[in-house]
Scaffold this active site. Structure first.
Site, short mmCIF file in Angstrom:
data_model
loop_
_atom_site.label_atom_id
_atom_site.label_comp_id
_atom_site.label_asym_id
_atom_site.label_seq_id
_atom_site.Cartn_x
_atom_site.Cartn_y
_atom_site.Cartn_z
N GLY A 1 -23.08 22.13 -25.56
CA GLY A 1 -22.55 22.72 -26.84
C GLY A 1 -21.10 21.73 -27.20
N SER A 2 -20.18 22.78 -27.64
CA SER A 2 -18.98 22.10 -28.30
C SER A 2 -18.08 21.34 -27.20
CB SER A 2 -18.40 23.11 -28.99
OG SER A 2 -19.05 23.41 -30.11
N VAL A 3 -18.16 21.62 -25.95
CA VAL A 3 -17.30 21.11 -25.00
C VAL A 3 -17.41 19.76 -24.85
CG1 VAL A 3 -17.03 23.28 -23.46
CG2 VAL A 3 -19.17 21.68 -23.03
N LYS B 1 -17.84 17.85 -27.72
CA LYS B 1 -17.15 17.26 -28.85
C LYS B 1 -16.01 16.31 -28.67
CE LYS B 1 -18.88 20.88 -31.99
NZ LYS B 1 -18.38 21.95 -32.73
#
Length: 569
Positions: free
Chosen positions: A303-305, A307
């Site tokens: 997920g967003s980690v 980005k």
């Protein structure tokens, strides 16, 4: 005229005894001499010619060569604190054919063994045709002496070693366990079995006909203990990480979780905690889920980690300036019949704002404008889709899809952490590149004597800019504010990702993540927190995982005596 002649009867006279014939006498004498010679010859044969053979046969019935157990090597943390040690134990065995059938003696034996007399009788009957059976495995010497003190025929002792884990459930998945024969079955115990296992010795003893020891004669070969293994783990940090993780899993009624703390300079794993866990010293009622070292053998969509890592590729392309703005309105977009959403409409955002707001729309639009597939290239440089080479059994390599006929939606998903899978250890290793001037440090679960060279993965200037941007994501008013550590500058990123099942993404099941670096001025620690399926109402990474990061990282910085770097305002 004689009396006979006169008609009288004369008495019968016996002839005198004749002497033994010469031939018969010498025959008997010859036979006696031959017998004596044969007897003397046999005596000479036994005492001279066959002496070695007969002595060997006699010794075989009294001399024994016994194995000397070698204790398994100790496992310790980086400061020398024991994590796994071998303690002496006694295994009791019996020859059922020699055990007395006397009821009183068997009752005394059963009581000493803490068994019911009926169970003991049943076992002896089951093995009655054999000469060996175990009575009790791995008793303490005191408990074994209560049995041996009975001096009962047919009952014998065998000295062994049993593994003991002082930290119990705190280090269970990392260390693993050994079986009853002291052979590694899981974790480090299995990975380093040849190194940890000792080499048994041999001794020569004299035993009586009942197998009881009479005398020790000689040591034929000394037992060689196993090698001592020093892990990179700091037991103080391990206890703290496990405590905070367990509390968070209970608070949020989660399925489990993982904390990985890594030295940013060397790649050494300072703490690796898992939930659920188990007590390796008492495995009764063991939950099989607790056996898995999720930090190394399990993978998940990050997920967003990731980005910030994808943003490194975007910045590396040279196509965008830091102050460029991307219109994320209206907060959603259609791509290949899939809908990509932000939590709300953030409007126009620069690169720092895209990371701070964790905008899926912003990341997708930037990636789709790249001329080359730089995001998967940077991911590979950071170790995704590759083994971490720790040697841990069952180590996962994760999944990095090959860029063949990818759709636009797949390219976009990769930028915000979907469509790939990583382990928590891989993620921690990737973040060392942000903390270490763009150089990724390979992870190690063993203490290193010198820092490895590392692998250049990100431009040093870009890594510095990303740390500064990520530091803003942990300030008051941001989603990552709960990750702040008083007195220290922290850079990090939250993540909230849907869990998958056989039918696709689940609607109400999430993983909450936080990945961060501290202190920003001179990075020492990289920490990854993942909480699996929190059910307590909150499920966002900033609400569930970030507080765990704050407590674990803050405590570690203080224990490691890292000076504060946050300016007093």
């Amino acid at each position: 005229m004689s009396a006979d002649a006169r008609g009288g009867v004369s008495p019968r006279r016996r002839p005198p005894s004749a002497p033994m014939g010469g031939a018969r006498y010498y025959l008997i004498l010859f036979l006696i001499l031959v017998g004596m010679l044969l007897l003397a010859g046999r005596i000479v044969t036994l005492h001279v010619i066959d002496r070695s053979f007969l002595q060997g046969q006699g010794d075989a019935r009294t001399l024994r060569t016994e194995s000397l157990s070698a204790h398994r090597g100790m496992i310790s943390d980086r400061n020398g604190e024991p994590l796994a040690i071998s303690t002496p134990v006694v295994t009791l065995w019996a020859n059922p054919q020699e055990v007395p059938e006397d009821r009183i003696q068997r009752l005394m034996l059963a009581q000493a063994l803490n068994m019911s007399p009926d169970d003991l009788d049943a076992r002896l009957e089951r093995f009655s045709e054999r000469e060996f059976m175990y009575l009790r495995r791995q008793l303490t010497p005191e408990a074994a002496q209560r049995v041996l003190g009975l001096r009962m025929a047919g009952v014998y002792a065998q000295h062994e070693y049993k593994r003991y884990y002082p930290a119990g459930e705190v280090t269970a998945q990392l260390l693993g366990v050994t079986n009853v024969d002291d052979f590694g079955q899981e974790g480090v115990e299995l990975a380093y079995q040849p190194f940890l296992a000792g080499t048994p010795g041999q001794r020569r003893v004299i035993k009586d006909r009942r197998g009881r020891l009479v005398r020790d004669l000689a040591i034929l070969r000394e037992a060689q203990p196993g090698g001592e293994l020093v892990l990179s783990i700091d037991q103080r940090l391990q206890y703290m990480a496990y405590r905070e993780l367990k509390a968070a899993v209970a608070e949020h009624e989660a399925d489990g979780g993982v904390v990985v703390m890594m030295d940013a300079r060397t790649g050494e794993v300072l703490a690796m905690a898992n939930q659920p866990s188990y007590n390796p010293n008492n495995r009764a009622g063991l939950d099989p889920r607790g056996l898995r070292n999720q930090a190394i053998v399990d993978v998940f969509e990050p997920g967003s980690v990731v980005k910030p890592l994808a943003m490194a590729a975007i910045m590396e392309s040279g196509q965008f300036d830091l102050d460029i703005e991307v219109d994320t309105s209206p907060g959603w977009m259609m791509l290949d019949r899939f809908t990509i959403r932000d939590i709300r409409n953030y409007g126009r955002l620069d690169l720092a704002g895209i990371l701070e707001k964790s905008s899926n729309i912003g990341m997708s639009k930037l990636v789709l404008e790249l001329d080359e597939p730089l995001v998967p290239e940077v991911y590979r440089r950071l170790g995704f889709g590759q083994s971490t080479d720790t040697g841990f059994p069952g180590e996962a390599v994760g999944h990095m899809p090959a860029p063949v006929r990818w759709s636009r939606s797949q390219w976009a998903a990769l930028s915000y952490g979907y469509g790939l899978s990583v382990s928590a250890l891989q993620l921690a290793s990737a973040y060392t590149a942000l903390a270490n001037g763009g150089v990724r440090m390979p992870p190690s679960i063993l203490k290193l004597h010198e820092s490895p060279a590392g692998t250049p993965a990100i431009d040093p200037g870009i890594a510095h800019d990303l740390l500064r941007i990520m530091e803003e994501s942990v300030q008051p008013g941001t989603g990552g504010r709960r990750a702040a550590v008083p007195g220290y500058r922290v850079a990090g990123k939250t993540g909230t990702v849907r869990k998958t099942s056989a039918s696709g993404y689940e609607q109400d099941a999430y993983r909450s993540l936080f990945a961060g670096v501290a202190p920003v001025s001179d990075p020492r620690i990289v920490t990854i927190v993942m909480i699996d399926h929190p059910r307590g109402g909150d499920f966002f990474g900033g609400a569930v995982a970030a507080p765990v990061f704050s407590r674990v990282t803050g405590g570690a910085l203080r224990l490691l005596d890292v000076p504060p770097d946050q300016r007093i305002r």
